[in-house]
Design an enzyme around this catalytic site. Sequence first.
Site, PDB file in Angstrom:
ATOM      1  CG  ASN A 109       3.153   9.075   2.459  1.00 20.17           C
ATOM      2  OD1 ASN A 109       2.969   8.401   3.478  1.00 20.17           O
ATOM      3  ND2 ASN A 109       2.177   9.320   1.590  1.00 20.17           N
ATOM      4  CG  HIS A 111      -0.580   7.039  -1.991  1.00 17.42           C
ATOM      5  ND1 HIS A 111      -1.536   7.477  -1.094  1.00 17.42           N
ATOM      6  CD2 HIS A 111      -1.221   6.856  -3.173  1.00 17.42           C
ATOM      7  CE1 HIS A 111      -2.707   7.558  -1.715  1.00 17.42           C
ATOM      8  NE2 HIS A 111      -2.542   7.194  -2.977  1.00 17.42           N
ATOM      9  CB  SER A 138       4.021   5.500  -5.195  1.00 11.67           C
ATOM     10  OG  SER A 138       3.206   5.075  -6.264  1.00 11.67           O
ATOM     11  CG  ASP A 147      -1.450  10.913  -1.141  1.00 11.03           C
ATOM     12  OD1 ASP A 147      -0.620  10.711  -0.233  1.00 11.03           O
ATOM     13  OD2 ASP A 147      -2.657  10.674  -1.021  1.00 11.03           O
TER      14      ASP A 147
HETATM   15  C1  GRF Z   1      -0.492   1.178   4.137  1.00 11.10           C
HETATM   16  O1  GRF Z   1      -1.286   0.578   3.168  1.00 11.10           O
HETATM   17  C2  GRF Z   1       0.062   2.471   3.631  1.00 11.10           C
HETATM   18  O2  GRF Z   1       0.366   2.462   2.279  1.00 11.10           O
HETATM   19  C3  GRF Z   1      -1.074   3.402   3.888  1.00 11.10           C
HETATM   20  O3  GRF Z   1      -1.616   3.000   5.125  1.00 11.10           O
HETATM   21  C4  GRF Z   1      -1.326   1.627   5.340  1.00 11.10           C
HETATM   22  C5  GRF Z   1      -0.557   1.548   6.632  1.00 11.10           C
HETATM   23  O4  GRF Z   1      -0.312   0.251   7.046  1.00 11.10           O
HETATM   24  N1  GRF Z   1      -0.664   4.769   3.808  1.00 11.10           N
HETATM   25  P1  GRF Z   1       0.688  -0.052   8.239  1.00 11.10           P
HETATM   26  O5  GRF Z   1       0.247   0.796   9.449  1.00 11.10           O
HETATM   27  O6  GRF Z   1       2.072   0.278   7.803  1.00 11.10           O
HETATM   28  O7  GRF Z   1       0.483  -1.503   8.509  1.00 11.10           O
END
Ligand code: GRF
Length: 193
Positions: A109, A111, A138, A147
Amino acid sequence: MALPKLVILISGRGSNMISIVEAIEAGSLPVTIAAVISNRPNAAGIDYANKAGITTAVLDHKSFESRESFDEALADKIDSFKPDLVVLAGFMRILTTDFVHHFKNSLINIHPALLPKFKGLNTHQRAIDAGEKEHGASVHIVTAELDDGPVVLQARVPVLENDTAETLAARVLEQEHKLYPAAIKKLIEDTSD
Ligand code: GRF
């Protein structure tokens, strides 16, 4: 040798997924994408993936009776592509412990915070409110706790005096787009040793 296969899960615009596609196209990430799967039928990222000729699937969580039944169907769908790595890229669903265990050590993932700081939502505003001088993103291995799990790579950005959640989010996102391909590459190199 066959290239490692990814399945990418998204819920929205999919800009992190796009950064992975672009890294592959640029020749800097030696993997293939078996499929992009969204839990939202109108996710903009699905349109992009379709246009890019990538196999896509939509599994609308709203048409399932429970979190468990959705996660089981999602796991089956992912398994049908036999991926080496399952990549959560803005996938806005909490996953059941069974799902996480099923993909143990092959689920990652991104985050938008410097974990273990600011797990959960609204990370940018919370970093500003806490007076952080540094923030970031991260990539981590997913474990049953939200997370949590070992960090693969992090990217750092400064928090500026006049930052709003939006300006800070944009600065972090720019880094996310470099971080995710780099973290996937690192994981693949580490496992092929
Ligand atoms: C990103 O900021 C990611 O870290 C978070 O959600 C957002 C997703 O953006 N979990 P995208 O759909 O990849 O543009």
